[in-house]
Scaffold this active site. Structure first.
Site, PDB file in Angstrom:
ATOM      1  N   ASN A  12       1.033  -1.496   0.270  1.00 28.66           N
ATOM      2  CA  ASN A  12       0.020   0.317  -0.147  1.00 28.66           C
ATOM      3  C   ASN A  12       1.245   1.241   0.008  1.00 28.66           C
ATOM      4  O   ASN A  12       1.664   1.663   1.070  1.00 28.66           O
ATOM      5  CB  ASN A  12      -0.192  -0.388   1.340  1.00 28.66           C
ATOM      6  CG  ASN A  12      -1.760   1.270   1.274  1.00 28.66           C
ATOM      7  OD1 ASN A  12      -1.738   2.002   0.710  1.00 28.66           O
ATOM      8  ND2 ASN A  12      -2.491   1.231   2.971  1.00 28.66           N
ATOM      9  N   LYS A  53       0.246   4.328  -0.389  1.00 27.76           N
ATOM     10  CA  LYS A  53      -0.584   5.765   0.552  1.00 27.76           C
ATOM     11  C   LYS A  53      -0.029   6.578  -0.565  1.00 27.76           C
ATOM     12  O   LYS A  53      -0.351   6.230  -1.991  1.00 27.76           O
ATOM     13  CB  LYS A  53       0.143   6.198   1.673  1.00 27.76           C
ATOM     14  CG  LYS A  53      -0.413   4.254   2.760  1.00 27.76           C
ATOM     15  CD  LYS A  53      -0.479   4.876   3.946  1.00 27.76           C
ATOM     16  CE  LYS A  53      -0.155   3.022   4.435  1.00 27.76           C
ATOM     17  NZ  LYS A  53      -0.178   3.321   6.061  1.00 27.76           N
ATOM     18  N   HIS A  94      -9.437   0.804   5.498  1.00 29.76           N
ATOM     19  CA  HIS A  94      -8.299   1.202   5.807  1.00 29.76           C
ATOM     20  C   HIS A  94      -8.236   2.115   7.057  1.00 29.76           C
ATOM     21  O   HIS A  94      -8.997   2.745   7.119  1.00 29.76           O
ATOM     22  CB  HIS A  94      -7.473   1.928   5.112  1.00 29.76           C
ATOM     23  CG  HIS A  94      -5.693   2.056   5.786  1.00 29.76           C
ATOM     24  ND1 HIS A  94      -5.437   3.122   6.647  1.00 29.76           N
ATOM     25  CD2 HIS A  94      -4.267   0.817   5.211  1.00 29.76           C
ATOM     26  CE1 HIS A  94      -3.820   2.150   6.747  1.00 29.76           C
ATOM     27  NE2 HIS A  94      -3.739   1.246   6.038  1.00 29.76           N
ATOM     28  N   GLU A 119      -6.560   4.541   7.664  1.00 21.98           N
ATOM     29  CA  GLU A 119      -6.695   6.308   7.568  1.00 21.98           C
ATOM     30  C   GLU A 119      -7.355   7.120   6.754  1.00 21.98           C
ATOM     31  O   GLU A 119      -8.296   8.018   6.709  1.00 21.98           O
ATOM     32  CB  GLU A 119      -5.038   6.594   6.910  1.00 21.98           C
ATOM     33  CG  GLU A 119      -4.414   6.077   7.256  1.00 21.98           C
ATOM     34  CD  GLU A 119      -3.094   5.784   6.600  1.00 21.98           C
ATOM     35  OE1 GLU A 119      -2.241   5.566   5.768  1.00 21.98           O
ATOM     36  OE2 GLU A 119      -1.475   4.914   7.279  1.00 21.98           O
ATOM     37  N   GLU A 135      -5.014  -5.673  10.489  1.00 26.11           N
ATOM     38  CA  GLU A 135      -3.588  -3.851  11.381  1.00 26.11           C
ATOM     39  C   GLU A 135      -4.103  -2.620  12.676  1.00 26.11           C
ATOM     40  O   GLU A 135      -5.070  -1.984  11.963  1.00 26.11           O
ATOM     41  CB  GLU A 135      -4.159  -3.178   9.738  1.00 26.11           C
ATOM     42  CG  GLU A 135      -3.452  -3.395   8.311  1.00 26.11           C
ATOM     43  CD  GLU A 135      -3.308  -2.394   7.755  1.00 26.11           C
ATOM     44  OE1 GLU A 135      -2.488  -2.506   6.931  1.00 26.11           O
ATOM     45  OE2 GLU A 135      -3.865  -1.486   7.586  1.00 26.11           O
ATOM     46  N   GLY A 185       2.644   2.737  11.156  1.00 26.88           N
ATOM     47  CA  GLY A 185       4.009   3.888  10.722  1.00 26.88           C
ATOM     48  C   GLY A 185       4.278   3.969  11.613  1.00 26.88           C
ATOM     49  O   GLY A 185       5.075   5.125  11.991  1.00 26.88           O
ATOM     50  N   SER A 213       3.605  -2.087  10.341  1.00 32.06           N
ATOM     51  CA  SER A 213       4.706  -1.751  10.524  1.00 32.06           C
ATOM     52  C   SER A 213       5.910  -3.315  10.634  1.00 32.06           C
ATOM     53  O   SER A 213       6.880  -3.744  11.051  1.00 32.06           O
ATOM     54  CB  SER A 213       5.796  -1.386  12.270  1.00 32.06           C
ATOM     55  OG  SER A 213       5.068   0.005  12.570  1.00 32.06           O
TER      56      SER A 213
HETATM   57  P1  13P Z   1       3.099   1.068   7.695  1.00 36.91           P
HETATM   58  O1  13P Z   1       3.661  -0.541   7.256  1.00 36.91           O
HETATM   59  O2  13P Z   1       3.720   2.062   7.610  1.00 36.91           O
HETATM   60  O3  13P Z   1       2.967   0.598   9.022  1.00 36.91           O
HETATM   61  O4  13P Z   1       1.759   0.996   6.756  1.00 36.91           O
HETATM   62  C1  13P Z   1       0.844  -0.377   7.282  1.00 36.91           C
HETATM   63  C2  13P Z   1      -0.247  -0.558   6.396  1.00 36.91           C
HETATM   64  O5  13P Z   1      -1.224   0.854   6.770  1.00 36.91           O
HETATM   65  C3  13P Z   1      -0.404  -0.676   5.439  1.00 36.91           C
HETATM   66  O6  13P Z   1      -1.950  -0.562   4.796  1.00 36.91           O
END
Ligand code: 13P
Length: 252
Positions: A9, A11, A97, A99, A169, A175, A215
């Site tokens: 992903n 982003k 997600h 976010e 997740e 992150g 992560s």
């Molecule tokens: P990170 O791997 O940067 O922690 O993000 C995970 C994520 O949100 C994948 O959709």
């Protein structure tokens, strides 16, 4: 069908030139690997999807979208439809997600509509679920994840449900550099599979792909993926670096 998968992903990262370079390098790297039937999905920003599907035609990865609007067409300025995705050979789309739940106030009903619209158009939802740190600290993480599944997925009939991919997740791991331990990931993945078994039966639950995200990197991927109910990962930051991402794929 249950399959081991690593999905990236991206982003909201990379300029077009950078994205083209990254995707070409990943495609070249995958060519050198034996994927053993495992899947690799790249989810770049929407602007780069056509470039990505062009490269994917000659490569071993598939393309996913990061977002979709739950209508096939219409007056929805700025949005992208599942039909548009399908026509560009996009096989997957991330839904739910954290976010998008947080920054765009996407609620369970809206996510349910996205899931339905994607399935209607033959695009597979990668449905994300996961608890925040306060929810885990209060001991509510299982209930939160279960509620997310029930609210946006459990209306599906068995045939449709068996097409989807789930990604656990935990929000506190995204992150932050603090991944769930292999025990925490396994415990939640087993719980998810068990709830799905209760709703749809053992066969469908055993056939479901459940990815871990948060992560996940080249150092911890093999350990996380070795867990019996962890079928791979949904990778954020570490999917933006060719070597690291390829090492994660090699950890499947
Ligand atoms: P990170 O791997 O940067 O922690 O993000 C995970 C994520 O949100 C994948 O959709």
């Amino acid at each position: 069908m249950r399959k081991k998968i690593v999905a990236g992903n991206w982003k909201m990262n990379k300029t077009f030139e950078e994205a083209e370079e990254l995707i070409t390098e990943i495609a070249d790297g995958l060519d050198e690997m034996d994927l053993n039937g495992h899947g690799v999905i790249l989810c770049p920003p929407a602007l780069y999807i056509e470039m990505a599907t062009d490269v994917a035609e000659e490569s071993l990865f598939e393309v996913g979208a990061q977002n979709v609007y739950p209508a096939d067409s219409g007056a929805f300025t700025g949005e992208i439809s599942p039909l548009m995705l399908k026509k560009l050979n996009v096989g997957y789309c991330i839904v739910g997600h954290s976010e998008r739940r947080k920054y765009f106030q996407e609620d369970a009903l809206f996510l349910k509509q996205k899931v339905d619209a994607l399935l209607r158009n033959g695009v597979i939802p990668i449905f994300c679920c996961g608890e925040t740190l306060p929810e885990r600290e209060a001991g509510n993480h299982f209930r939160i994840v279960e509620d997310q599944l029930i609210a946006s997925l459990f209306h599906l009939d068995a045939a449709d449900f068996s097409k989807i991919i789930i990604a656990y997740e935990p929000v506190w791991a995204i992150g932050t550099g603090v991944n769930a331990t292999k025990e925490q990931a396994q415990e939640m993945h087993a719980f998810i599979r068990e709830r799905i078994s209760g709703k749809y039966g053992v066969a469908i639950a055993q056939d479901l792909t459940i990815l871990y995200g948060g992560s996940c990197n080249a150092k911890n991927a093999a350990e996380l993926f070795s867990q019996p109910d962890v079928d791979g990962g949904l990778i954020g930051g570490a999917s933006l670096k060719t070597e690291e991402f390829l090492q994660i794929v090699a950890s499947l």
